[in-house]
Design a protein around this motif. Structure first.
Motif, PDB file in Angstrom:
ATOM      1  N   VAL A 150      42.362  34.176  29.430  1.00  0.00           N
ATOM      2  CA  VAL A 150      40.998  34.579  29.763  1.00  0.00           C
ATOM      3  C   VAL A 150      40.099  33.349  29.787  1.00  0.00           C
ATOM      4  O   VAL A 150      40.203  32.468  28.936  1.00  0.00           O
ATOM      5  CB  VAL A 150      40.461  35.643  28.772  1.00  0.00           C
ATOM      6  CG1 VAL A 150      40.530  35.152  27.343  1.00  0.00           C
ATOM      7  CG2 VAL A 150      39.043  36.042  29.117  1.00  0.00           C
ATOM      8  N   TYR A 169      44.396  34.395  35.443  1.00  0.00           N
ATOM      9  CA  TYR A 169      43.438  34.511  34.344  1.00  0.00           C
ATOM     10  C   TYR A 169      42.416  35.617  34.590  1.00  0.00           C
ATOM     11  O   TYR A 169      41.996  35.857  35.721  1.00  0.00           O
ATOM     12  CB  TYR A 169      42.720  33.175  34.111  1.00  0.00           C
ATOM     13  CG  TYR A 169      43.646  32.159  33.514  1.00  0.00           C
ATOM     14  CD1 TYR A 169      43.712  31.969  32.139  1.00  0.00           C
ATOM     15  CD2 TYR A 169      44.520  31.440  34.326  1.00  0.00           C
ATOM     16  CE1 TYR A 169      44.607  31.077  31.586  1.00  0.00           C
ATOM     17  CE2 TYR A 169      45.419  30.541  33.783  1.00  0.00           C
ATOM     18  CZ  TYR A 169      45.465  30.363  32.411  1.00  0.00           C
ATOM     19  OH  TYR A 169      46.373  29.491  31.872  1.00  0.00           O
ATOM     20  N   LYS A 170      42.055  36.282  33.502  1.00  0.00           N
ATOM     21  CA  LYS A 170      40.950  37.236  33.549  1.00  0.00           C
ATOM     22  C   LYS A 170      39.670  36.524  33.132  1.00  0.00           C
ATOM     23  O   LYS A 170      39.702  35.410  32.606  1.00  0.00           O
ATOM     24  CB  LYS A 170      41.238  38.438  32.646  1.00  0.00           C
ATOM     25  CG  LYS A 170      42.447  39.245  33.112  1.00  0.00           C
ATOM     26  CD  LYS A 170      42.501  40.607  32.493  1.00  0.00           C
ATOM     27  CE  LYS A 170      43.767  41.348  32.910  1.00  0.00           C
ATOM     28  NZ  LYS A 170      43.814  41.607  34.357  1.00  0.00           N
ATOM     29  N   GLY A 172      36.123  36.606  30.958  1.00  0.00           N
ATOM     30  CA  GLY A 172      35.414  37.209  29.833  1.00  0.00           C
ATOM     31  C   GLY A 172      33.930  37.308  30.146  1.00  0.00           C
ATOM     32  O   GLY A 172      33.272  36.291  30.379  1.00  0.00           O
TER      33      GLY A 172
END
Length: 254
Positions: A150, A169-170, A172
């Motif tokens: 993240v 990737y995420k 946040g």
């Protein structure tokens, strides 16, 4: 709801931590992920995570580059191995790069070591990135992690978001979204699929612009989720279900 990034082990919460967790439960915030900051604080962090049944990550923040990077990387690897059987240990981090702080070359050395450890030990990473996206993207391309991770406190435009997403990737998303002037971030939330986001607060930091209290807490999380729902023109229930699913998928929770 789960706050995916909250430093609830810090001294800012020592006087009312139990009351805060009770207030979180009343708001439907049933857990948090406590990321690490420095080697010296790992033991206290783990004690708080255990006491309050929180998820946690282990790593070294770029603000706390140690004197002996190699020795600290060995300590990190040993600590991860020691707690590998704990299903609440879910990531390596918080680690990353920050051009507002000194020792940028040594920050890159420290991050490279942590990225290698995360890959070898099969953990996703929680990444801090300030004024350094080209350098951070370069390192993530150099050390591809099948588990992803993240980009904590993401604040950029859809084009930058897509570059991180392509690497697995995420993003946040926290209290900055509540600021109407955060136009790049709000555009990102409007245009990209909800599957790419998880929500966080970075408590006690990153207090929303209109907050009455200087200290940030996970209690703002419902406001962040509601704003995502508003920008995506979806119900808050749908958004929360998907955000929880994203968290569980990223950190491989059963």
């Amino acid at each position: 709801m789960i706050d995916s990034h909250a430093h609830l082990d810090l001294a800012d919460f020592d006087h009312d931590r139990a009351e805060l967790f009770n207030a979180m439960a009343l708001k439907g915030i049933n857990s948090a992920l406590i990321p690490a900051i420095s080697e010296q604080r790992w033991e206290n962090q783990l004690a708080i995570a255990q006491q309050y049944h929180c998820y946690f990550a282990l790593g070294i923040h770029p603000w706390y580059v140690p004197e002996d990077i190699n020795a600290s990387l060995v300590s990190l690897e040993n600590m991860l191995a020691k707690h590998a059987a704990n299903d609440r240990l879910v990531a390596v981090g918080e680690c990353g790069l920050d051009k507002l702080k000194p020792d940028f070359d040594r920050q890159q050395q420290l991050l490279s070591g942590q990225l290698k450890i995360a890959i070898n030990m099969e953990y996703p990473v929680i990444l801090h990135g300030v004024k350094c996206h080209q350098e951070l993207l370069s390192l993530l391309n150099r050390f591809p992690n099948p588990k992803g991770g993240v980009i904590h406190g993401f604040y950029g435009a859809p084009e930058l978001a897509s570059r991180y997403i392509e690497l697995g990737y995420k993003l946040g998303i926290g209290g900055l979204l509540l600021n109407p002037k955060a136009k790049k971030l709000r555009k990102t939330i409007t245009e990209l699929d909800i599957k790419h986001f998880i929500i966080e607060t970075d408590s006690p930091s990153m207090t929303p612009y209109n907050a009455t209290e200087k200290r940030n807490t996970p209690l703002i999380l419902p406001n962040v989720a509601s704003e995502i729902a508003n920008l995506q023109k979806k119900t808050t229930v749908f958004i929360l279900e998907r955000l929880n699913k994203n968290f569980s998928q990223l950190f491989e929770l059963s």
